[in-house]
Scaffold this motif. Structure first.
Motif, PDB file in Angstrom:
ATOM      1  N   ASN A 105     -17.745   1.837   4.542  1.00  0.00           N
ATOM      2  CA  ASN A 105     -18.432   1.044   3.896  1.00  0.00           C
ATOM      3  C   ASN A 105     -18.041  -0.243   3.816  1.00  0.00           C
ATOM      4  O   ASN A 105     -16.624   0.031   2.593  1.00  0.00           O
ATOM      5  N   TYR A 106     -17.791  -1.366   4.253  1.00  0.00           N
ATOM      6  CA  TYR A 106     -17.103  -2.602   4.140  1.00  0.00           C
ATOM      7  C   TYR A 106     -17.132  -2.924   2.177  1.00  0.00           C
ATOM      8  O   TYR A 106     -16.144  -3.478   1.253  1.00  0.00           O
ATOM      9  N   GLY A 107     -17.946  -2.636   1.127  1.00  0.00           N
ATOM     10  CA  GLY A 107     -18.139  -3.040  -0.041  1.00  0.00           C
ATOM     11  C   GLY A 107     -17.268  -2.237  -0.786  1.00  0.00           C
ATOM     12  O   GLY A 107     -17.255  -2.322  -1.621  1.00  0.00           O
ATOM     13  N   GLY A 108     -17.097  -0.571   0.098  1.00  0.00           N
ATOM     14  CA  GLY A 108     -16.710   0.559  -0.944  1.00  0.00           C
ATOM     15  C   GLY A 108     -14.777  -0.048  -0.558  1.00  0.00           C
ATOM     16  O   GLY A 108     -13.889   0.774  -1.463  1.00  0.00           O
ATOM     17  N   ILE A 109     -14.461  -1.219   0.244  1.00  0.00           N
ATOM     18  CA  ILE A 109     -13.147  -1.446   0.110  1.00  0.00           C
ATOM     19  C   ILE A 109     -13.059  -2.419  -1.165  1.00  0.00           C
ATOM     20  O   ILE A 109     -13.379  -3.673  -0.781  1.00  0.00           O
ATOM     21  N   ARG A 110     -12.840  -1.700  -2.291  1.00  0.00           N
ATOM     22  CA  ARG A 110     -11.903  -3.306  -3.749  1.00  0.00           C
ATOM     23  C   ARG A 110     -11.077  -3.764  -3.361  1.00  0.00           C
ATOM     24  O   ARG A 110     -11.094  -5.018  -4.939  1.00  0.00           O
ATOM     25  N   ASP A 111     -10.504  -3.852  -3.275  1.00  0.00           N
ATOM     26  CA  ASP A 111      -8.992  -4.319  -3.338  1.00  0.00           C
ATOM     27  C   ASP A 111      -8.182  -5.333  -1.762  1.00  0.00           C
ATOM     28  O   ASP A 111      -8.866  -4.033  -0.716  1.00  0.00           O
ATOM     29  N   ASN A 112      -7.378  -5.664  -2.119  1.00  0.00           N
ATOM     30  CA  ASN A 112      -6.319  -5.501  -0.965  1.00  0.00           C
ATOM     31  C   ASN A 112      -4.882  -4.683  -0.805  1.00  0.00           C
ATOM     32  O   ASN A 112      -4.993  -4.657  -2.589  1.00  0.00           O
ATOM     33  N   LEU A 113      -4.384  -4.230  -0.325  1.00  0.00           N
ATOM     34  CA  LEU A 113      -2.997  -3.892  -0.494  1.00  0.00           C
ATOM     35  C   LEU A 113      -1.931  -5.232  -0.223  1.00  0.00           C
ATOM     36  O   LEU A 113      -1.955  -6.041   0.220  1.00  0.00           O
ATOM     37  N   PRO A 114      -1.096  -5.074  -1.499  1.00  0.00           N
ATOM     38  CA  PRO A 114      -0.084  -5.376  -1.583  1.00  0.00           C
ATOM     39  C   PRO A 114       1.366  -5.585  -0.897  1.00  0.00           C
ATOM     40  O   PRO A 114       1.883  -4.930  -0.179  1.00  0.00           O
ATOM     41  N   LYS A 115       1.863  -7.059  -0.257  1.00  0.00           N
ATOM     42  CA  LYS A 115       3.439  -6.835   0.458  1.00  0.00           C
ATOM     43  C   LYS A 115       4.285  -6.603  -0.499  1.00  0.00           C
ATOM     44  O   LYS A 115       3.886  -6.145  -1.499  1.00  0.00           O
ATOM     45  N   GLY A 116       4.835  -5.251   0.624  1.00  0.00           N
ATOM     46  CA  GLY A 116       6.244  -4.400  -0.497  1.00  0.00           C
ATOM     47  C   GLY A 116       5.496  -3.171  -0.661  1.00  0.00           C
ATOM     48  O   GLY A 116       4.593  -2.676  -0.419  1.00  0.00           O
ATOM     49  N   ASP A 117       5.477  -2.744  -2.162  1.00  0.00           N
ATOM     50  CA  ASP A 117       5.885  -0.993  -2.092  1.00  0.00           C
ATOM     51  C   ASP A 117       4.498  -1.230  -1.987  1.00  0.00           C
ATOM     52  O   ASP A 117       3.301  -2.004  -2.986  1.00  0.00           O
ATOM     53  N   ILE A 118       3.991  -0.153  -1.395  1.00  0.00           N
ATOM     54  CA  ILE A 118       2.302   0.349  -1.420  1.00  0.00           C
ATOM     55  C   ILE A 118       2.351   1.452  -2.221  1.00  0.00           C
ATOM     56  O   ILE A 118       3.485   2.509  -1.861  1.00  0.00           O
ATOM     57  N   THR A 119       2.085   2.363  -3.890  1.00  0.00           N
ATOM     58  CA  THR A 119       2.014   2.877  -4.664  1.00  0.00           C
ATOM     59  C   THR A 119       0.493   3.597  -4.526  1.00  0.00           C
ATOM     60  O   THR A 119      -0.603   3.082  -3.907  1.00  0.00           O
ATOM     61  N   THR A 120       1.166   4.714  -5.271  1.00  0.00           N
ATOM     62  CA  THR A 120      -0.691   5.323  -4.901  1.00  0.00           C
ATOM     63  C   THR A 120      -1.443   4.819  -6.008  1.00  0.00           C
ATOM     64  O   THR A 120      -3.388   4.613  -5.444  1.00  0.00           O
ATOM     65  N   GLY A 121      -1.122   4.078  -7.297  1.00  0.00           N
ATOM     66  CA  GLY A 121      -1.887   2.887  -8.077  1.00  0.00           C
ATOM     67  C   GLY A 121      -2.453   1.817  -6.472  1.00  0.00           C
ATOM     68  O   GLY A 121      -3.391   2.160  -7.334  1.00  0.00           O
ATOM     69  N   SER A 122      -2.420   1.162  -6.244  1.00  0.00           N
ATOM     70  CA  SER A 122      -1.954   0.472  -5.239  1.00  0.00           C
ATOM     71  C   SER A 122      -3.452   1.390  -3.995  1.00  0.00           C
ATOM     72  O   SER A 122      -4.623   0.310  -4.446  1.00  0.00           O
ATOM     73  N   VAL A 123      -3.957   2.097  -4.072  1.00  0.00           N
ATOM     74  CA  VAL A 123      -4.885   2.654  -3.041  1.00  0.00           C
ATOM     75  C   VAL A 123      -6.414   3.301  -4.172  1.00  0.00           C
ATOM     76  O   VAL A 123      -7.301   3.375  -3.488  1.00  0.00           O
ATOM     77  N   PHE A 124      -5.535   3.538  -5.539  1.00  0.00           N
ATOM     78  CA  PHE A 124      -6.723   4.115  -6.578  1.00  0.00           C
ATOM     79  C   PHE A 124      -7.662   2.286  -6.363  1.00  0.00           C
ATOM     80  O   PHE A 124      -8.318   2.402  -6.537  1.00  0.00           O
ATOM     81  N   GLU A 125      -7.056   1.204  -6.603  1.00  0.00           N
ATOM     82  CA  GLU A 125      -7.047  -0.336  -6.552  1.00  0.00           C
ATOM     83  C   GLU A 125      -8.420  -0.687  -5.638  1.00  0.00           C
ATOM     84  O   GLU A 125      -9.346  -0.907  -5.001  1.00  0.00           O
ATOM     85  N   VAL A 126      -7.423   0.279  -4.302  1.00  0.00           N
ATOM     86  CA  VAL A 126      -7.978   0.091  -3.044  1.00  0.00           C
ATOM     87  C   VAL A 126      -9.349   0.812  -2.892  1.00  0.00           C
ATOM     88  O   VAL A 126     -10.748   0.589  -2.094  1.00  0.00           O
TER      89      VAL A 126
END
Length: 247
Positions: A105-126
């Motif tokens: 669901n589009y609304g459940g995608i809460r953030d974008n992913l950054p350039k460079g390192d994608i961390t576990t924290g990045s996925v939690f933000e998404v």
């Protein structure tokens, strides 16, 4: 420095009989709470230190790298495609059988992913929600209803298919596995339990031919997918393949 405000409300009551109370007075005071007015409790800080360090180590784990920022958008975008492709791959591995398509669901995608390192924290933000991965078996008619429902206003985010949308209705469906959409055939769809339970007004999904819970958090599926890319030394290049087209 973070500053928080607490409101302290004091009320006075007058009783004229047992169990009978009347408000006679109320006062309020504004209390600022920040790092200046609220001293750190060293015993609590020391107690939490190993937990905080463990959490930071987990959240800072680099899973994969990207050559550019990966963003969501409609009708199609690199992040939409990446996340649903990841979901379809991981769901198929966990399910042990081919799955026709996957949805987020589009609304459940809460953030974008950054350039460079994608961390576990990045996925939690998404994907901050603890949504479970579910596999539904749907008739062709119900899958068509599902596609039209999300194409008409909620945002259609899919993997495993390509569609054309006209007047907010899906006019053409092409499966990546070569199948065609037939009203009386059945198809498997990987999606979140939130949607399978009727979220985003998709109540009709509760009449699915079959529902299978595979005990896999969507966020964990994404973490596993990115970790696999990282271990294989495969950087992510943000791309959108135009799988969802509006005509």
């Amino acid at each position: 420095m973070r500053k928080h405000v607490l409101w302290l409300v004091l009320a006075s009551f007058w009783a004229c009989a047992p169990g009978s109370y009347h408000l006679t007075n109320r006062t309020a005071a504004r209390i600022g709470v920040d790092s200046v007015t609220a001293a750190t409790d060293s015993s609590v800080a020391n107690f939490l230190k190993p937990y905080r360090q463990g959490l930071e180590k987990t959240m800072n784990e680099v899973l994969a790298t990207s050559t550019g920022s990966i963003e969501k958008g409609l009708p199609d975008a690199p992040l939409n495609d990446l996340l649903t492709d990841a979901l379809l791959k991981q769901a198929t591995q966990r399910y042990g059988k081919p799955i026709d398509c996957a949805h987020l669901n589009y609304g459940g995608i809460r953030d974008n992913l950054p350039k460079g390192d994608i961390t576990t924290g990045s996925v939690f933000e998404v994907m901050p929600f603890d949504n479970q991965l579910v596999v539904l078996t749907l008739t062709g008619d119900m899958l068509q209803q599902f596609l039209n429902h999300f194409a008409s206003g909620h945002g259609l985010v899919m993997s495993g298919i390509r569609v054309k949308i006209h007047d907010k209705q899906v006019q053409a469906v092409t499966f990546n596995n070569g199948r065609t959409l037939q009203p009386n055939e059945t198809y498997t769809l990987a999606l979140s339990d939130y949607i399978a339970n009727g979220g985003d007004s998709a109540d009709f999904l509760q009449n699915a031919v079959k529902r299978e819970n595979i005990n896999y958090l969507i966020r964990d599926a994404l973490i596993d997918y990115f970790r696999q890319l990282g271990k294989a030394g495969q950087p992510i290049t943000p791309t959108s393949d135009g799988r969802i087209r509006i005509e």
